[in-house]
Design a protein around this motif. Structure first.
Motif, PDB file in Angstrom:
ATOM      1  N   GLN A  55       0.783  -1.345   0.148  1.00  0.00           N
ATOM      2  CA  GLN A  55      -0.222  -0.108  -0.059  1.00  0.00           C
ATOM      3  C   GLN A  55       0.718   1.192   0.097  1.00  0.00           C
ATOM      4  OE1 GLN A  55      -2.901  -0.406   3.303  1.00  0.00           O
ATOM      5  NE2 GLN A  55      -3.721  -2.379   2.529  1.00  0.00           N
ATOM      6  N   VAL A  56       1.904   1.403   0.628  1.00  0.00           N
ATOM      7  CA  VAL A  56       2.899   2.142   0.723  1.00  0.00           C
ATOM      8  C   VAL A  56       3.307   2.597  -0.602  1.00  0.00           C
ATOM      9  CG1 VAL A  56       5.267   3.037   1.678  1.00  0.00           C
ATOM     10  CG2 VAL A  56       3.821   2.123   3.056  1.00  0.00           C
ATOM     11  N   VAL A  57       3.861   1.571  -1.579  1.00  0.00           N
ATOM     12  CA  VAL A  57       4.282   1.738  -2.744  1.00  0.00           C
ATOM     13  C   VAL A  57       3.091   2.293  -3.660  1.00  0.00           C
ATOM     14  CG1 VAL A  57       5.355   0.439  -4.682  1.00  0.00           C
ATOM     15  CG2 VAL A  57       6.112   0.030  -2.551  1.00  0.00           C
ATOM     16  N   LYS A  58       2.075   1.833  -3.634  1.00  0.00           N
ATOM     17  CA  LYS A  58       0.940   2.080  -4.492  1.00  0.00           C
ATOM     18  C   LYS A  58       0.518   3.529  -4.036  1.00  0.00           C
ATOM     19  CE  LYS A  58       0.141  -1.768  -6.401  1.00  0.00           C
ATOM     20  NZ  LYS A  58       0.339  -2.193  -7.648  1.00  0.00           N
ATOM     21  N   ALA A  59       0.655   4.114  -3.025  1.00  0.00           N
ATOM     22  CA  ALA A  59       0.524   5.449  -2.557  1.00  0.00           C
ATOM     23  C   ALA A  59       1.286   6.257  -3.326  1.00  0.00           C
ATOM     24  CB  ALA A  59       0.456   5.632  -1.028  1.00  0.00           C
ATOM     25  N   VAL A  60       2.551   5.948  -3.652  1.00  0.00           N
ATOM     26  CA  VAL A  60       3.699   6.806  -4.038  1.00  0.00           C
ATOM     27  C   VAL A  60       3.445   6.768  -5.436  1.00  0.00           C
ATOM     28  CG1 VAL A  60       6.012   6.913  -4.462  1.00  0.00           C
ATOM     29  CG2 VAL A  60       5.261   6.309  -2.007  1.00  0.00           C
ATOM     30  N   ASN A  61       3.220   5.400  -6.130  1.00  0.00           N
ATOM     31  CA  ASN A  61       3.043   5.218  -7.363  1.00  0.00           C
ATOM     32  C   ASN A  61       1.945   4.478  -7.814  1.00  0.00           C
ATOM     33  OD1 ASN A  61       3.160   5.033 -10.178  1.00  0.00           O
ATOM     34  ND2 ASN A  61       5.403   4.228 -10.196  1.00  0.00           N
ATOM     35  N   GLY A  80       2.598   1.512 -10.128  1.00  0.00           N
ATOM     36  CA  GLY A  80       3.706   0.720  -9.729  1.00  0.00           C
ATOM     37  C   GLY A  80       3.338  -0.595  -9.369  1.00  0.00           C
ATOM     38  N   TYR A  81       4.455  -1.406  -9.711  1.00  0.00           N
ATOM     39  CA  TYR A  81       4.153  -2.714  -9.276  1.00  0.00           C
ATOM     40  C   TYR A  81       5.003  -3.191  -8.290  1.00  0.00           C
ATOM     41  CZ  TYR A  81       2.274  -3.213 -14.081  1.00  0.00           C
ATOM     42  OH  TYR A  81       1.660  -3.032 -15.480  1.00  0.00           O
ATOM     43  N   VAL A  82       4.392  -4.259  -7.352  1.00  0.00           N
ATOM     44  CA  VAL A  82       5.120  -4.866  -6.050  1.00  0.00           C
ATOM     45  C   VAL A  82       5.379  -6.292  -6.445  1.00  0.00           C
ATOM     46  CG1 VAL A  82       5.340  -4.891  -3.672  1.00  0.00           C
ATOM     47  CG2 VAL A  82       4.275  -2.861  -4.664  1.00  0.00           C
ATOM     48  N   LEU A  83       6.375  -6.510  -6.556  1.00  0.00           N
ATOM     49  CA  LEU A  83       6.598  -7.999  -6.761  1.00  0.00           C
ATOM     50  C   LEU A  83       7.407  -8.750  -5.777  1.00  0.00           C
ATOM     51  CD1 LEU A  83       7.974  -8.015 -10.544  1.00  0.00           C
ATOM     52  CD2 LEU A  83       5.574  -7.780  -9.851  1.00  0.00           C
TER      53      LEU A  83
END
Length: 476
Positions: A212-218, A221-224
């Motif tokens: 969720q932190v990564v998705k908030a920034v981008n 963006g993908y998180v793998l």
């Protein structure tokens, strides 16, 4: 025959471009991880583009830094784009004790062997200019015992093996610090995503918070991850299917039954058979006393045509050998035969242009003793992929109900052409240890334009040979 194969591929690409709007296929709002193909590399082992950061570098010692850097990736960017990859995945780029980015010393600093922060930004910008996504690894554990957080007492470490430490995954301060570091890393360098590694000690709830932190920034963006997890990753590996691919093509006449694991329910799965953490595929081939080029062509055809998001480690395209790091992390050699590179490029180009290969339906038509035939289809396309990994010529009868009415099968790798028989059956025949991909094309009877174009290819080719021969005689 090579001219014929090239013409078949070009004709197929023309057909796809004329029937499918690439802009619609690759519109940003419709992109998913299934649309991607990933080139996975270690910065230190790809290419040395800046001698100014070559301190403590020894290209003859595989356990030492070999000199690869951010500038080197930019310099060799055409090598990646030529093969048709849409995403570059980088091993850890943080300051670390080892060339492969393991034993991280500081999550806030880039390794000086790789270049400066400005050079990292320039590299990402160059990849973005080529419409490539950039993903970088973020290890949650296995960092150096000299990590700055441990040295200054910021967080309490948990001793691990080989001079490394882990973090107390249940400690709120650890979780907060890691989320902050990940957010800053993605935001500062405008990454298109991250791959979380060394996640085994962290529970699903925390991993979902990181996502969720990564998705908030981008939000795009993908998180793998490179490990099995129940968290909401965009994609994670399916090791059972990876092993099925590897075992089914490392030798001929295998038990290919495990390939039946592949189904339509493969969304969010990362698929690869060559790897950087264990024996390279070539190592297994050599151990089995097989001929690597034949094995590789069959395997990569499966990789780019079966369901899942394909990952190809650097060096696959030149059949790098090695059983374990650092022997399987050889410095990339760009002065090798390009036959496999061209083959990968052709397959990836087909996949990029074909919605059916990326997100279409999958149907296994035949899978016995190393002869595997399956169908990939969408509303606009139908493909038949035949992988004859046996020591004999193999054939299969496919009813027209599978292919469609008024169709013919046009081979794009070997140039084969299969028409429907009078009994309503398509009979495909494949030589031993050969892969073929057929597109179901409209059968308009005698294909005059195709015939004329084929003749022109041969006329031009032999005309060129004649001119070379005549010029040679004139010089005598």
């Amino acid at each position: 025959m090579k001219v014929k194969r090239w013409f078949g591929l070009l004709a197929t690409l023309f057909l796809l471009v004329s029937t499918v709007n690439p802009a619609a296929v690759f519109a940003d709002e419709k992109r998913t991880i299934e649309d991607k193909s990933i080139y996975d590399l270690l910065v230190d082992r790809f290419n040395n583009g800046n001698g100014n950061n070559d301190f403590d570098v020894n290209a003859r010692d595989l356990s030492a830094f070999n000199g690869g850097d951010f500038n080197g990736i930019v310099e060799r960017l055409p090598h990646i784009t030529t093969m048709g990859f849409t995403t570059v995945s980088l091993g850890p780029v943080f300051e670390a004790e080892s060339y492969d980015g393991n034993k991280v010393l500081d999550y806030t600093k880039l390794d000086p062997h790789f270049g400066t922060a400005d050079e990292f930004v320039e590299m990402i910008s160059a990849l973005h200019d080529e419409d490539l996504y950039v993903i970088a690894d973020f290890p949650l554990g296995g960092v150096s015992a000299n990590h700055v957080w441990a040295q200054n007492g910021t967080l309490k470490p948990v001793p691990a093996a080989d001079g490394t430490i882990d973090w107390d995954s249940s400690d709120a301060a650890v979780q907060s610090a890691l989320k902050e570091a990940i957010m800053e890393f993605v935001d500062t360098y405008k990454l298109d995503g991250i791959r979380l590694t060394k996640i085994a000690d962290f529970d699903t709830a925390f991993l979902n918070e990181v996502i969720q932190v990564v998705k908030a920034v981008n939000p795009e963006g993908y998180v793998l991850t490179n490990e099995v997890s129940d968290a909401d990753f965009d994609a994670a590996p399916n090791f059972e299917k990876m092993e099925a691919l590897r075992k089914s093509f490392v030798t001929f006449d295998p038990d290919s039954a495990p390939l039946s694991l592949f189904t339509n329910d493969d969304q969010g799965e990362l698929i690869q058979f060559d790897e950087l953490t264990g024996p390279r595929f070539t190592f297994d081939i050599v151990e089995a006393r097989m001929f690597p080029p034949t094995r590789w062509k069959l395997a990569v055809t499966a990789l780019f045509s079966m369901p899942g998001t394909p990952i190809m480690p650097y060096g696959t395209e030149i059949a790098v050998n090695g059983e374990a790091p650092p022997e399987n992390h050889q410095l990339m050699n760009f002065k090798t035969d390009e036959e496999l590179i061209e083959f990968i490029s052709n397959l990836n180009t087909l996949r990029n242009q074909s919605e059916a290969f990326r997100n279409g339906d999958f149907e296994m038509l035949h899978n016995e003793g190393g002869f595997t035939v399956f169908k990939r289809s969408s509303d606009d396309e139908t493909w038949i992929v035949a992988l004859n990994n046996t020591t004999e010529t193999s054939s299969l009868e496919i009813p027209k109900e599978v292919i469609g009415n008024d169709k013919l099968l046009r081979g794009v790798l070997g140039g084969d052409l299969v028409r429907e028989g009078k009994d309503g059956v398509f009979r495909i025949v494949n030589d031993r240890e050969v892969a073929e991909i057929y597109i179901a094309d409209e059968d308009k009877g005698f294909n005059t334009p195709y015939l004329i174009a084929s003749i022109m290819v041969y006329v031009l080719f032999f005309g060129f040979l004649f001119l070379v021969w005549r010029k040679g005689r004139q010089r005598r």
